[in-house]
Design an enzyme around this catalytic site. Structure first.
Site, PDB file in Angstrom:
ATOM      1  N   CYS A   1       0.723  -0.915  -0.015  1.00 39.33           N
ATOM      2  CA  CYS A   1       0.060  -0.138   0.346  1.00 39.33           C
ATOM      3  C   CYS A   1       0.720   1.386   0.095  1.00 39.33           C
ATOM      4  O   CYS A   1       0.201   2.495  -0.271  1.00 39.33           O
ATOM      5  CB  CYS A   1      -0.698   0.192   1.324  1.00 39.33           C
TER       6      CYS A   1
ATOM      7  N   HIS B   1      -9.858   2.911  -0.630  1.00 37.72           N
ATOM      8  CA  HIS B   1      -8.222   2.787  -0.363  1.00 37.72           C
ATOM      9  C   HIS B   1      -7.678   1.694  -2.117  1.00 37.72           C
ATOM     10  O   HIS B   1      -8.481   0.871  -2.584  1.00 37.72           O
ATOM     11  CB  HIS B   1      -7.951   1.069   0.642  1.00 37.72           C
TER      12      HIS B   1
ATOM     13  N   SER C   1      20.803  39.534 -55.472  1.00 39.72           N
ATOM     14  CA  SER C   1      21.491  40.602 -55.506  1.00 39.72           C
ATOM     15  C   SER C   1      21.675  40.550 -54.567  1.00 39.72           C
ATOM     16  O   SER C   1      22.747  39.252 -53.084  1.00 39.72           O
ATOM     17  CB  SER C   1      21.403  41.346 -56.396  1.00 39.72           C
TER      18      SER C   1
END
Length: 841
Positions: A192, A368, A642
């Protein structure tokens, strides 16, 4: 989220937080909440998200009728909405591969991605290693679903089925593989306390510099899902499907499903990067009870107390400054008192007196979550610190007498409490313990104050979105709309930054531009507005070519708004003007940035002079190119016409900026020293026009297969003009008094070459196309002779643009004022609409 134009200043408390870890991203899938915002609303409002289902719903989920008829069967659990859903295509998985994969891994992968996006750091753009630390619940799906399929077992085999999508061992490494993460990848299992232990080890890895960003968390998805459980007296499960943590009616817990991932960085790094910091980890500690307890399954006061005390000591904080402890709180009559005794023992070593610290448990909201329980508690505490509210513990009426709260530093609140400021920063502890005795405790602190984001420096902001499919793109658009409608905390500039920098660019794309949040809402809601575009990215990578025009496109005040609104652009313009100071006999700033009431016609006339026009044009082109590059638009090729080739060569490193400006200024002065000439653009190919030229005129440029420019003395140009008009050939005079790229420049070639030979020229560091050859320039451009020829000989722009066009050619972006080159590119026979040719000023 980040400001666009400045890094935030150091936090006032930063010096006191050395070694701290910043929480920069969170993602959750919890009972009753599939996103972080809903999760917090449920916590704040005291919503119980444990699901209580009807008999019909349970039957539909596959619960046998015999169980449902059992009076001890409880039709409740912490269920995840849309548990079966998974965006397999996002991860490049086939439906079959996705079906094989454990839903725990599926939800964990999606949470990892959401946490990275929430943090604003996608892996391919993150400068450093990203680690993964996580754990999963029991692999019930594998045994209940995968192994039970004989055809699958026969065609794929046990080994591959277990290793590619199932089993706890492969949770973290699967995420590292899917997202190409190169830091430590560690699966952790401590029952847990798993996910809080994972957070602890992620912090240790960051502090030891094994990684620079860490994803940590856990997941439990119970299988079969949406089933209840059978209550047995004397066990830890609740008889009525409610979890009453710390309450006098505590009689058991309810197991549930969920997932959570947090993104962590070293605090100093997060502050430097301008990350949004949701809270800070001051310290964490873990230990094990050992054998000093009643049984293997039992918790221990001594072990828990030592872990809590160690975390407080490592955090170097006064426990009296901790305003919330998010406890383990399983609502078991024995477990809760043991936990409170341990917490009290750790706190009372340095505190006394009345209760000052709220004690809560998220299990009263969601049940839980087993291996995901720790990260769920952690996320609750982080959000409480961030929102400065202590959420209620659901169902709380009065404390369990066995807690002895009256002699502890704790109280349990049944209603949400405002978390008022004190003399020290708000702080919280998170407690977690696992069967087998591994305890974990984390000390959190509210995010340090940072300097406020500076006000946006630009009036308009780009908001890009992308997704792997058109449907997902529409979903992302709706999500952004809902976010903007639901919150006014996010600055539009910060939002723009995060969407541009902190998101991966997928194939289906959409963008809009806006000035305010309300404008963004209106555009997203209606699908119409400034800059609104939806497109699918090409299947292959396309480069970008910058196009730089020669003289003629300049005008007074060009790019003034860009100068005023973009610090990067402004800095480069100022740098060029500082170099030019003293090289030309006029204040170029007064022409580029004329004051109010200035005579614009007179300034335009002044700007026609080559000695002014050429350095002004170069300055704006150079600064805008650098701005594009600062935004991440790096040219894969360039072409200049150019004088524009000087800009390309400078960006490619052939010239230094100082040398390039000196060449441009000299070119302008030399042009003014020769006799007046003229130039004529003619709608004929090179050979067809040459038949009309005679000895006095030259082919100055081949701009398109049927657009050629003649140059020479004014009287010869005028005769040619009349002749061509009489023959109904389209032609027009170019507004310039110099016969560029003609024999009239022969007298200035020597002084021009002499100056070039004093410069240090380098081979190009990035490709650009040569006007002389019409092909990609090589080492020849590092020679002064090349640039002398470049001044005199024909500009072969048509050949050069043809070099860039084609199916795999780059997108063309004209940089600087005007649209001449973008237009000429579209005249080339190789050009197609798929070859975007854009102007950008």
């Amino acid at each position: 989220m980040h400001p666009q134009d400045a890094q935030p200043g150091p936090a006032p408390a930063q010096a006191q937080l050395d070694g701290a870890i910043a929480i920069v991203g969170l993602a959750v899938r919890m009972p009753g909440a599939s996103d972080l915002e809903t999760f917090w609303q449920n916590l704040r409002d005291g919503v119980e998200s444990i699901g209580h289902l009807s008999i019909e719903e349970m039957e539909a989920a596959g619960v046998p009728r015999a169980l449902l008829d059992d009076p001890n069967y409880v039709r409740a659990g912490g269920f995840v909405d849309r548990m079966e859903w998974f965006d397999a295509g996002f991860f490049g998985l086939s439906p079959r591969d996705a079906a094989i994969m454990d839903p725990q891994t599926r939800h964990f992968l999606e949470c990892c991605w959401h946490a990275l996006e929430y943090a604003g750091h996608v892996p391919e753009r993150f400068d450093g290693n990203i680690g993964v630390f996580a754990g999963a619940g029991a692999g019930q799906y594998f045994w209940r679903n995968v192994v039970q399929n004989p055809e699958l077992m026969r065609s794929v085999g046990y080994f591959l089925l277990r290793h590619t999508g199932n089993d706890k061992d492969f949770l973290a490494t699967r995420a590292s593989y899917e997202f190409d993460l190169r830091g430590p990848s560690v699966s952790i299992q401590t029952a847990c306390s798993t996910s809080l232990v994972a957070i602890h080890y992620a912090c240790q890895s960051l502090l030891s510099w094994e990684c620079d960003l860490a994803l940590a968390g856990g997941v439990t998805i119970e299988q079969p899902h949406r089933h209840g459980y059978r209550y047995e007296p004397g066990e830890i499960l609740s008889p009525d499907g409610h979890c009453r943590s710390y309450d006098h009616r505590s009689n058991g817990t309810v197991f549930g499903s969920g997932a959570g991932v947090v993104a962590l960085r070293r605090l100093d790094d997060a502050l430097t990067a301008g990350d949004t910091i949701h809270a800070v980890i001051r310290a964490s500690a873990i230990n094990n009870d050992g054998a000093t307890k009643v049984s293997y399954l039992a918790p221990s006061v001594e072990g828990q107390a030592k872990a809590v005390a160690e975390a407080i000591s490592l955090a170097d904080v006064d426990p009296a400054s901790i305003g919330l402890v998010e406890g383990h709180g399983t609502a078991t009559p024995v477990g809760d008192p043991i936990e409170v005794a341990a917490l009290t023992q750790a706190f009372r070593t340095r505190t006394d007196g009345v209760a000052f610290c709220a004690l809560g448990s998220i299990k009263s909201n969601i049940g839980h979550l087993d291996t995901a329980a720790g990260v769920a508690s952690f996320a609750k505490a982080v959000l409480a610190l961030k929102h400065r509210i202590i959420p209620p513990t659901v169902h709380f009426e009065a404390p369990n007498p066995l807690l002895e709260l009256e002699s502890s530093p704790f109280f349990v609140n049944g209603e949400a409490l405002p978390w008022t400021a004190g003399p020290q920063p708000r702080r919280a502890g998170v407690n977690s313990l696992g069967v087998g005795g591994t305890n974990a405790h984390v000390i959190l602190e509210e995010a340090p104050a940072t300097a406020p984001s500076p006000p946006p420096s630009r009036p308009w902001h780009l908001l890009p979105l992308s997704a792997r499919s058109r449907g997902a793109l529409d979903d992302a658009s709706r999500a952004l709309l809902e976010h903007l409608e639901g919150s006014d905390e996010t600055g539009i500039a910060d939002l723009s930054y995060t969407l541009r920098v902190g998101r991966r660019a997928f194939a289906h794309r959409r963008a809009l531009v806006c000035r305010t949040r309300d404008e963004a809402i209106e555009t997203l809601a209606t699908g119409h507005g400034p800059g609104w575009v939806t497109a699918e990215a090409p299947s292959r990578e396309r480069g970008v070519a910058f196009l730089f025009a020669g003289g003629g496109a300049q005008y007074p005040g060009m790019a003034r708004e860009l100068y005023e609104g973009e610090p990067t652009f402004r800095a480069d313009v100022d740098r060029c003007l500082a170099i030019l100071d003293g090289q030309i006999d006029v204040d170029l700033r007064s022409i580029l940035l004329p004051e109010a009431g200035a005579d614009l016609e007179a300034l335009a006339s002044e700007l026609q002079r080559p000695s002014r026009a050429l350095p002004a044009l170069f300055t704006i082109q150079y600064a805008q190119a650098r701005l594009w590059m600062s935004w991440g638009v790096e040219p894969t090729s360039m072409i200049g016409h150019s004088m524009g080739e000087y800009t390309a060569a400078c960006l490619a490193g052939v010239f230094s900026l100082e040398d390039a400006l000196s060449v441009v200024c000299l070119r302008g002065r030399l042009f003014e020293s020769v006799d007046a000439g003229g130039m004529l653009s003619v709608g004929l190919g090179e050979e067809a026009l040459r038949a009309h030229l005679g000895d006095a005129l030259s082919i100055a440029a081949v701009n398109a297969p049927e657009v050629t420019v003649a140059a020479g003395p004014v009287d010869a140009i005028e005769r040619l003009h009349r002749t061509l008009e009489e023959n109904e050939v389209e032609c027009r005079r170019i507004r310039i008094d110099v016969a560029a790229h003609s024999a009239m420049l022969d007298g200035v070639l020597d002084p021009f070459g002499a100056h070039l030979r004093t410069l240090r020229l380098q081979p190009p560091s990035r490709p650009f196309v040569s006007n002389l050859s019409g092909t990609v320039a090589g080492d020849e451009v590092a020679s002064a002779d090349y640039w002398v020829r470049h001044l005199r000989e024909t500009v072969r722009f048509a050949h050069g643009i043809g070099e860039l066009l084609g199916e795999d050619g780059p997108l063309l972006v004209e940089v600087g004022p005007g649209r001449t080159l973008a237009t000429l590119a579209r005249l080339h026979p190789e050009w197609t609409p798929a070859q975007a040719s854009l102007t950008s000023l």
